[in-house]
Design an enzyme around this catalytic site. Structure first.
Site, mmCIF file in Angstrom:
data_model
loop_
_atom_site.group_PDB
_atom_site.id
_atom_site.type_symbol
_atom_site.label_atom_id
_atom_site.label_comp_id
_atom_site.label_asym_id
_atom_site.label_seq_id
_atom_site.Cartn_x
_atom_site.Cartn_y
_atom_site.Cartn_z
ATOM 1 C CB VAL A 38 -4.511 2.827 -0.764
ATOM 2 C CG1 VAL A 38 -5.389 3.647 -1.816
ATOM 3 C CG2 VAL A 38 -5.681 2.110 0.028
ATOM 4 N N PRO A 39 -2.759 2.164 -3.635
ATOM 5 C CG PRO A 39 -3.071 1.079 -5.569
ATOM 6 C CD PRO A 39 -3.625 1.226 -4.259
ATOM 7 C CB CYS A 40 -2.513 7.455 -3.666
ATOM 8 S SG CYS A 40 -1.053 7.667 -2.824
ATOM 9 C CG HIS A 41 2.208 4.513 -6.901
ATOM 10 N ND1 HIS A 41 1.727 3.829 -5.601
ATOM 11 C CD2 HIS A 41 2.473 3.591 -7.849
ATOM 12 C CE1 HIS A 41 1.762 2.517 -5.758
ATOM 13 N NE2 HIS A 41 2.077 2.338 -7.093
ATOM 14 N NE ARG A 42 -0.375 0.336 -8.898
ATOM 15 C CZ ARG A 42 -0.537 -0.766 -8.177
ATOM 16 N NH1 ARG A 42 -1.942 -1.078 -7.708
ATOM 17 N NH2 ARG A 42 0.246 -1.366 -7.688
#
Length: 247
Positions: A153-157
């Site tokens: 889950v790309p929370c870095h985006r």
DNA sequence: CCAACGGCGTGCT
DNA sequence: AAGCACGCCGTTG
């Protein structure tokens, strides 16, 4: 330490026959990821926890983290779940995830975050709105800070609205590295934000987008206009993009 | 139940 | 322009 190549080959091997233990006991594994190796725990329903090894520390610490969350026994996993290794290389839909023990709000926040395409970014406030809690901006940050499955889950985006990349589990440097690896031009976006531009629109289509939306990137400079807010864009006769849904 | 705590946003200096 | 204080809100102890 696992050889990345061997780990990748292991994923291609024939699946071992499922034993009762495979269905009841969660399994841990260590596989290559974009920032070095990651540890993961996989249950019958999907990936339950994932951490960059450099951040989690020794395996023991990672397993203790998992045990303190779920109190379930863990053994070495016989193989990686389908889709995990490709996802960690930026391909495919990703493996099944088991986020069942999270609150409804947290699940919604992660579901929204999971839809942000690679190479694009969105503000925390946008995630809050998309999750149906427009004022819970800070709570979104708290949820993402505890994301059990970063990278998947790309929370870095998810970044700050002022152009700053914001915080990240394993540090801003990792967040920056991940985004640059995906082709996000952070320096350019920071400059835009510093100039007060948060959205960009095309005067030929009358549509406004977040600057990283794939529609926004197609606007030629002659027809490109920047806006500080959706309200200002609307006042100029623009409507929000149906894909990136700027707010 | 209440209080404290954040990967934030904004308005005011 | 950069920094700060304060408001917000779902979790957690």
């Amino acid at each position: 330490m696992t050889d990345p190549v061997l780990a990748a080959l292991r994923d291609l091997a024939e699946p071992a026959p499922a034993t009762l233990a495979d269905r009841v006991v969660d399994g841990w594994l260590r596989v290559p990821g974009p920032l070095g190796e990651v540890y993961a725990v996989v249950g019958a329903r999907g990936v339950r926890l994932l951490r960059p090894a450099a951040f989690a520390g020794e395996l023991d610490a990672f397993l203790e983290d998992y045990r303190s969350r779920h109190g379930r026994p863990v053994r070495p996993a016989p193989r990686a779940p389908r889709g995990l290794l490709p996802a960690l290389r930026g391909r495919g839909e990703g493996p099944a995830l088991d986020l069942g023990d999270l609150t409804p709000f947290a699940r919604e926040v992660l579901a929204v975050t999971a839809r942000i395409p690679a190479g694009q970014i969105r503000p925390y406030g946008w995630v809050a709105r998309e999750a149906g809690h427009p004022a819970a901006v800070r709570a979104v940050g708290t949820v993402l800070a505890r994301n059990p499955v970063p990278l998947l889950v790309p929370c870095h985006r998810v970044v700050r609205s002022d152009g700053d990349v914001g915080q990240y589990l394993s540090g801003r440097a990792d967040k920056v590295a991940l985004l640059e690896r995906e082709g996000v031009e952070l320096a350019h976006l920071e400059a835009l934000a510093a100039a007060g531009t948060r959205l960009v629109g095309s005067d030929t289509t009358g549509v406004v987008c977040f600057p990283t939306c794939h529609h926004a990137r197609r606007i030629t400079t002659a027809h490109r206009h920047g806006f500080p807010s959706l309200a200002r864009a609307r006042a100029a006769g623009y409507r929000p993009c149906r894909d990136c849904r700027p707010s």
